[in-house]
Design a protein around this motif. Structure first.
Motif, PDB file in Angstrom:
ATOM      1  N   HIS A 157     -90.716  -2.098 -42.953  1.00 12.59           N
ATOM      2  CA  HIS A 157     -89.321  -1.655 -42.902  1.00 12.59           C
ATOM      3  C   HIS A 157     -89.046  -0.938 -41.582  1.00 12.59           C
ATOM      4  O   HIS A 157     -89.945  -0.375 -40.975  1.00 12.59           O
ATOM      5  N   VAL A 158     -87.787  -0.967 -41.201  1.00 14.04           N
ATOM      6  CA  VAL A 158     -87.380  -0.331 -39.951  1.00 14.04           C
ATOM      7  C   VAL A 158     -87.779   1.153 -39.966  1.00 14.04           C
ATOM      8  O   VAL A 158     -87.667   1.830 -40.990  1.00 14.04           O
ATOM      9  N   ASP A 159     -88.316   1.606 -38.837  1.00 10.93           N
ATOM     10  CA  ASP A 159     -88.726   3.005 -38.652  1.00 10.93           C
ATOM     11  C   ASP A 159     -89.968   3.437 -39.432  1.00 10.93           C
ATOM     12  O   ASP A 159     -90.288   4.615 -39.469  1.00 10.93           O
ATOM     13  N   HIS A 160     -90.648   2.505 -40.063  1.00 10.28           N
ATOM     14  CA  HIS A 160     -91.848   2.906 -40.790  1.00 10.28           C
ATOM     15  C   HIS A 160     -93.057   3.038 -39.855  1.00 10.28           C
ATOM     16  O   HIS A 160     -94.101   3.509 -40.265  1.00 10.28           O
ATOM     17  N   GLY A 161     -92.865   2.576 -38.592  1.00 11.86           N
ATOM     18  CA  GLY A 161     -93.898   2.830 -37.583  1.00 11.86           C
ATOM     19  C   GLY A 161     -94.659   1.625 -37.071  1.00 11.86           C
ATOM     20  O   GLY A 161     -95.797   1.753 -36.642  1.00 11.86           O
ATOM     21  N   LYS A 162     -94.034   0.463 -37.090  1.00 16.48           N
ATOM     22  CA  LYS A 162     -94.712  -0.756 -36.615  1.00 16.48           C
ATOM     23  C   LYS A 162     -95.099  -0.633 -35.136  1.00 16.48           C
ATOM     24  O   LYS A 162     -96.248  -0.863 -34.767  1.00 16.48           O
ATOM     25  N   THR A 163     -94.098  -0.251 -34.333  1.00 18.87           N
ATOM     26  CA  THR A 163     -94.350  -0.145 -32.896  1.00 18.87           C
ATOM     27  C   THR A 163     -95.384   0.933 -32.611  1.00 18.87           C
ATOM     28  O   THR A 163     -96.310   0.732 -31.821  1.00 18.87           O
ATOM     29  N   SER A 164     -95.250   2.090 -33.298  1.00 18.61           N
ATOM     30  CA  SER A 164     -96.206   3.183 -33.092  1.00 18.61           C
ATOM     31  C   SER A 164     -97.610   2.742 -33.452  1.00 18.61           C
ATOM     32  O   SER A 164     -98.574   3.068 -32.770  1.00 18.61           O
ATOM     33  N   LYS A 257     -97.822   7.477 -41.580  1.00 17.72           N
ATOM     34  CA  LYS A 257     -97.195   8.814 -41.555  1.00 17.72           C
ATOM     35  C   LYS A 257     -97.797   9.751 -42.595  1.00 17.72           C
ATOM     36  O   LYS A 257     -97.093  10.587 -43.172  1.00 17.72           O
ATOM     37  N   LYS A 260     -97.226  13.510 -42.444  1.00 21.65           N
ATOM     38  CA  LYS A 260     -95.932  14.154 -42.719  1.00 21.65           C
ATOM     39  C   LYS A 260     -95.969  14.967 -44.019  1.00 21.65           C
ATOM     40  O   LYS A 260     -96.632  14.563 -44.983  1.00 21.65           O
ATOM     41  N   SER A 292    -102.246   7.475 -39.718  1.00 23.40           N
ATOM     42  CA  SER A 292    -101.168   8.150 -39.013  1.00 23.40           C
ATOM     43  C   SER A 292    -101.148   7.575 -37.607  1.00 23.40           C
ATOM     44  O   SER A 292    -102.070   7.811 -36.825  1.00 23.40           O
ATOM     45  N   ALA A 293    -100.123   6.833 -37.331  1.00 25.51           N
ATOM     46  CA  ALA A 293    -100.019   6.205 -36.011  1.00 25.51           C
ATOM     47  C   ALA A 293     -99.841   7.296 -34.964  1.00 25.51           C
ATOM     48  O   ALA A 293    -100.364   7.220 -33.864  1.00 25.51           O
ATOM     49  N   LEU A 294     -99.130   8.344 -35.372  1.00 23.84           N
ATOM     50  CA  LEU A 294     -98.835   9.429 -34.448  1.00 23.84           C
ATOM     51  C   LEU A 294    -100.096  10.183 -34.056  1.00 23.84           C
ATOM     52  O   LEU A 294    -100.356  10.439 -32.888  1.00 23.84           O
TER      53      LEU A 294
HETATM   54  N1  LIG Z   1     -95.078  11.908 -38.340  1.00 24.83           N
HETATM   55  C1  LIG Z   1     -95.267  10.641 -38.003  1.00 24.83           C
HETATM   56  N2  LIG Z   1     -94.281   9.954 -37.422  1.00 24.83           N
HETATM   57  C2  LIG Z   1     -94.500   8.665 -37.105  1.00 24.83           C
HETATM   58  C3  LIG Z   1     -95.725   8.011 -37.374  1.00 24.83           C
HETATM   59  N3  LIG Z   1     -95.634   6.746 -36.967  1.00 24.83           N
HETATM   60  C4  LIG Z   1     -94.402   6.580 -36.452  1.00 24.83           C
HETATM   61  N4  LIG Z   1     -93.715   7.748 -36.536  1.00 24.83           N
HETATM   62  C5  LIG Z   1     -92.342   7.986 -36.073  1.00 24.83           C
HETATM   63  O1  LIG Z   1     -91.458   7.174 -36.820  1.00 24.83           O
HETATM   64  C6  LIG Z   1     -90.395   6.700 -36.000  1.00 24.83           C
HETATM   65  C7  LIG Z   1     -90.323   5.192 -36.046  1.00 24.83           C
HETATM   66  O2  LIG Z   1     -91.479   4.629 -35.473  1.00 24.83           O
HETATM   67  P1  LIG Z   1     -91.487   3.193 -34.800  1.00 24.83           P
HETATM   68  O3  LIG Z   1     -92.878   2.914 -34.437  1.00 24.83           O
HETATM   69  O4  LIG Z   1     -90.449   3.087 -33.766  1.00 24.83           O
HETATM   70  O5  LIG Z   1     -91.067   2.346 -36.062  1.00 24.83           O
HETATM   71  P2  LIG Z   1     -90.802   0.797 -36.143  1.00 24.83           P
HETATM   72  O6  LIG Z   1     -91.203   0.392 -37.520  1.00 24.83           O
HETATM   73  O7  LIG Z   1     -91.445   0.099 -35.026  1.00 24.83           O
HETATM   74  O8  LIG Z   1     -89.266   0.770 -36.032  1.00 24.83           O
HETATM   75  P3  LIG Z   1     -88.337  -0.477 -35.636  1.00 24.83           P
HETATM   76  O9  LIG Z   1     -88.979  -1.121 -34.449  1.00 24.83           O
HETATM   77  O10 LIG Z   1     -87.026   0.180 -35.314  1.00 24.83           O
HETATM   78  O11 LIG Z   1     -88.290  -1.341 -36.844  1.00 24.83           O
HETATM   79  C8  LIG Z   1     -90.684   7.222 -34.610  1.00 24.83           C
HETATM   80  O12 LIG Z   1     -89.908   8.398 -34.418  1.00 24.83           O
HETATM   81  C9  LIG Z   1     -92.151   7.576 -34.646  1.00 24.83           C
HETATM   82  O13 LIG Z   1     -92.484   8.627 -33.776  1.00 24.83           O
HETATM   83  C10 LIG Z   1     -96.769   8.783 -38.006  1.00 24.83           C
HETATM   84  O14 LIG Z   1     -97.868   8.336 -38.281  1.00 24.83           O
HETATM   85  N5  LIG Z   1     -96.460  10.077 -38.288  1.00 24.83           N
END
Ligand SMILES: Nc1nc2c(ncn2[C@@H]2O[C@H](COP(=O)(O)OP(=O)(O)OP(=O)(O)O)[C@@H](O)[C@H]2O)c(=O)[nH]1
Length: 648
Positions: A157-164, A257, A260, A292-294
């Motif tokens: 899902h969008v923002d779940h952290g695929k790119t990270s 994440k 979190k 945790s991708a972060l």
């Molecule tokens: N706390 C925390 N935040 C995270 C983690 N992984 C990703 N994030 C945050 O979540 C947000 C979305 O991460 P993205 O990697 O852009 O997510 P995405 O799924 O690629 O999003 P889209 O490309 O828009 O679909 C960013 O603000 C990241 O910093 C994690 O493991 N922990």
């Protein structure tokens, strides 16, 4: 015949005078006998015969398989299309580059260049067939197969952290020598895990994955499904699960994440179970890794699991043959010309290989790997950027190395022709109307359906009712069900899985409508469940009888509304397409959902009742038994038409 004439003929046919004389002798024409002067048309005849003979002995024959266009003739004769058009013009035939010309006219043009056209197959055809076989079958002997690295897509899902997550994976593996170096974006990246290579496709998301599958390409061996621990399963997570299922690709869940505060892994596992994915520590077989991708936690374990799944899948390829692969992405680079990232899936691709990518052909001039380095060879499961193609292919196009430049050109040409035919046929995809007749071909025994509805309850209800219709002969499979309007992603999934789409109280978004038309996907919308069931049931028994069909006549947008006592709500509308007729049936659509279906009560322009209102005009509308119309609503006007049932 005079000596000069003999010289002329010899010159024209590029033969020696002696050869011409010998030929004439064979034809029992005594050229040296002054008495046997030939008429001009007889000379022409002699020339004709000689030309044919020369063509035959030189092998200058060109096979024409069915239709012939100006462009094809030009390619076959190795001339420019404009030169051929000029030649045709001189003969009094006006033709454009893509126009079809008759065999006779084509022959005339070809003869001007000393070639003869023949109908049917020649060596070229045989070569083509051999190449086709090579492309299609790709049957490798067990002993030729060796282990190959897995190719992985990240979905979620969008923002779940695929790119990270992709970033974290890439960074885990950067060796000190590479750190700080420029990594080039080529659409895929490679990482080493415990000495073994894993390839990640850089484009996250199932859209890319499904659009490739829609084009017949299967590039991924497994998918990592990213689910945010603080958010849980969301609509796109479900979509991703269903896309992976439809493609029969194994899934590894990465619960992201976990750092979190709101993270709740158990909730995610429960929600996964609700989707039929039971994780291992709950007794199921779905591998699930908290990460945790972060903070870059759990990444190593995740990568080890990728290797484990790869091991179980026994991924193998034969590196010792001409390369086959798929275009991951491609673009036109100002300095370098067409550039394509290709995933080699079998065989070995080498610099200098003649290749075909979709309808483009060429020779591999240079290859660049994901680290930005030039390489000379690319083995199975290697992504490389290649230069040297004649044009830009599309993502999902098949790539094959072929024996010669000529073969590359021929295959590309053949594919162009097939692509044109395919375009004409694209309306022949699965549709409810002809499901039964396709079933008769014994190939179709499954009816795949994508359901979109206004609420989850309806998705379930429609799904259950439809799946219950399965019998011994036909299995009705709902490959995806979701809440919301029919989107492009749904159309791609339907294209990839040869499915039909059933929308219940929802409509396709405009871009999806366009795509459905282009891809020939059957999208049916209903407001009554049993009508949908009835149609599917009828299709399965070959009894589908669309005696009445709804035909849209026009669309209008509500710009303002006002109340009129005694009448109700009046919608001030602007007709955006087609026409709206008095007394017409209407669907009122709000944010992609049908909120009302009924009839127009009144249609007015400046206080006058009118029969119809055309596109580009404003009008006032009121509806029978419906007053809840709002600004921004879309009014779809339609008529119900009786149609004759087509004989199949
Ligand atoms: N706390 C925390 N935040 C995270 C983690 N992984 C990703 N994030 C945050 O979540 C947000 C979305 O991460 P993205 O990697 O852009 O997510 P995405 O799924 O690629 O999003 P889209 O490309 O828009 O679909 C960013 O603000 C990241 O910093 C994690 O493991 N922990």
């Amino acid at each position: 015949m005079s000596k000069t004439r003999v010289y002329q003929i010899a010159n024209e046919l590029k033969m020696s005078n002696e050869d011409v004389l010998a030929k004439l002798k064979e034809l029992e024409i005594n050229a040296e006998n002054k008495d046997s002067e030939l008429e001009e048309d007889e000379v022409e005849l002699v020339l004709e015969i000689l030309r044919d003979e020369i063509a035959a002995t030189n092998g200058n024959t060109i096979a024409i398989d069915g239709k012939l266009t100006v462009q094809e003739l030009a390619t076959k004769l190795d001339k420019s299309a404009s030169e051929i058009i000029m030649k045709l013009m001189k003969m009094g035939t006006m033709a454009t580059i893509n126009q079809e010309i008759s065999f006779e006219i084509g022959s005339l043009v070809a003869s001007e260049y000393g070639f003869e056209l023949v109908e049917g197959s020649t060596n070229d055809e045989e070569e083509l067939e051999a190449i086709d076989a090579l492309i299609d079958k790709e049957e490798d002997k067990e002993e030729d197969l060796v282990k190959r690295p897995p190719v992985v897509t990240v979905m979620g899902h969008v923002d779940h952290g695929k790119t990270s997550l992709l970033d974290a994976i890439r960074k885990t593996n950067v060796t000190s020598s590479e750190a700080g170096g420029i990594t080039q974006h080529i659409g895929a990246s490679e990482v080493m895990v415990n000495g073994e290579k894993v390839v990640f496709l850089d484009t996250p998301g199932h859209e890319a994955f499904t659009s490739m599958r829609a084009r017949g390409a299967q590039v991924t061996d497994m998918a990592i499904l990213v689910v945010a621990a603080d958010d849980g399963i969301m609509p796109q997570t479900i979509e991703a699960i269903n896309h992976a299922k439809a493609a029969n690709v194994p899934l590894i869940v990465a619960i992201n994440k976990i750092d979190k505060p709101g993270a709740n892994q158990d909730r995610v596992k429960q929600e996964l179970a609700d989707q039929g994915l039971l994780v291992e520590d709950w007794g199921g077989d779905v591998i699930c890794v908290p990460v945790s991708a972060l903070k870059r936690e759990g990444i190593d374990t995740l990568l080890e699991m990728v290797l484990l799944v790869a091991e179980m899948e026994e991924l193998k390829a034969n590196p010792n043959k001409r390369a086959v692969g798929t275009v991951i992405e491609a673009q036109l680079d100002k300095g370098r010309g067409p550039v394509a990232t290709v995933l080699v899936q079998g065989g070995t691709l080498r610099v200098g290989d003649p290749i075909v990518a979709g309808v483009a052909s060429g020779k591999v001039r240079a290859m660049i790997n994901s680290k930005g380095k030039r390489v000379k060879v690319a083995e199975p499961s290697t992504a490389v950027e290649i230069l040297g193609l004649s044009e830009v292919p599309q993502g999902g196009d098949q790539v094959v190395a072929v024996p010669s430049d000529k073969a590359a050109r021929l295959v590309a040409e053949k594919r162009q022709q097939m692509a044109r035919e395919e375009m004409l046929k694209s309306n022949q995809r699965m549709s409810l109307d002809d499901f039964f007749s396709q079933m008769g071909d014994a190939e179709v025994k499954e009816l795949n359906i994508v359901i979109k509805a206004d609420v989850q309850g309806s998705v379930q209800a429609v799904k259950q009712s439809l799946e219950k219709l399965s019998n011994e002969e036909v299995a009705v499979r709902v490959i995806h069900g979701g809440v919301g309007a029919v989107t492009e992603s749904d159309i791609m999934l339907a294209t990839a899985s040869n499915a039909i789409i059933i929308g219940f109280n929802v409509r396709p978004v405009p871009s999806a409508e366009v795509l459905a038309k282009k891809e020939g996907v059957d999208v049916r919308t209903y407001t009554i469940i049993y009508k949908a069931i009835e149609d599917v049931q009828a299709a399965m028994t070959g009894m589908l009888d669309p005696e009445y069909v709804d035909e849209d006549t026009g669309k209008a947008e509500v710009r303002e509304t006002f109340k009129l006592s005694g009448v109700g709500t009046i919608a001030g509308c602007y007709v955006t397409s087609g026409k709206v007729f008095r007394g017409s049936k209407v669907r009122i659509v709000r944010d992609g959902f049908i909120i009302h279906e009924g009839q127009l009560a009144a249609l007015r322009r400046f206080k006058d009742d009118v029969k119809e209102v055309n596109q580009g005009y404003e009008c006032g509308m009121s509806f029978v038994n419906f007053n809840d119309v709002k600004e921004g609503d879309i009014i779809e006007a339609y008529i119900t038409k009786e149609v004759e049932r087509k004989l199949k």
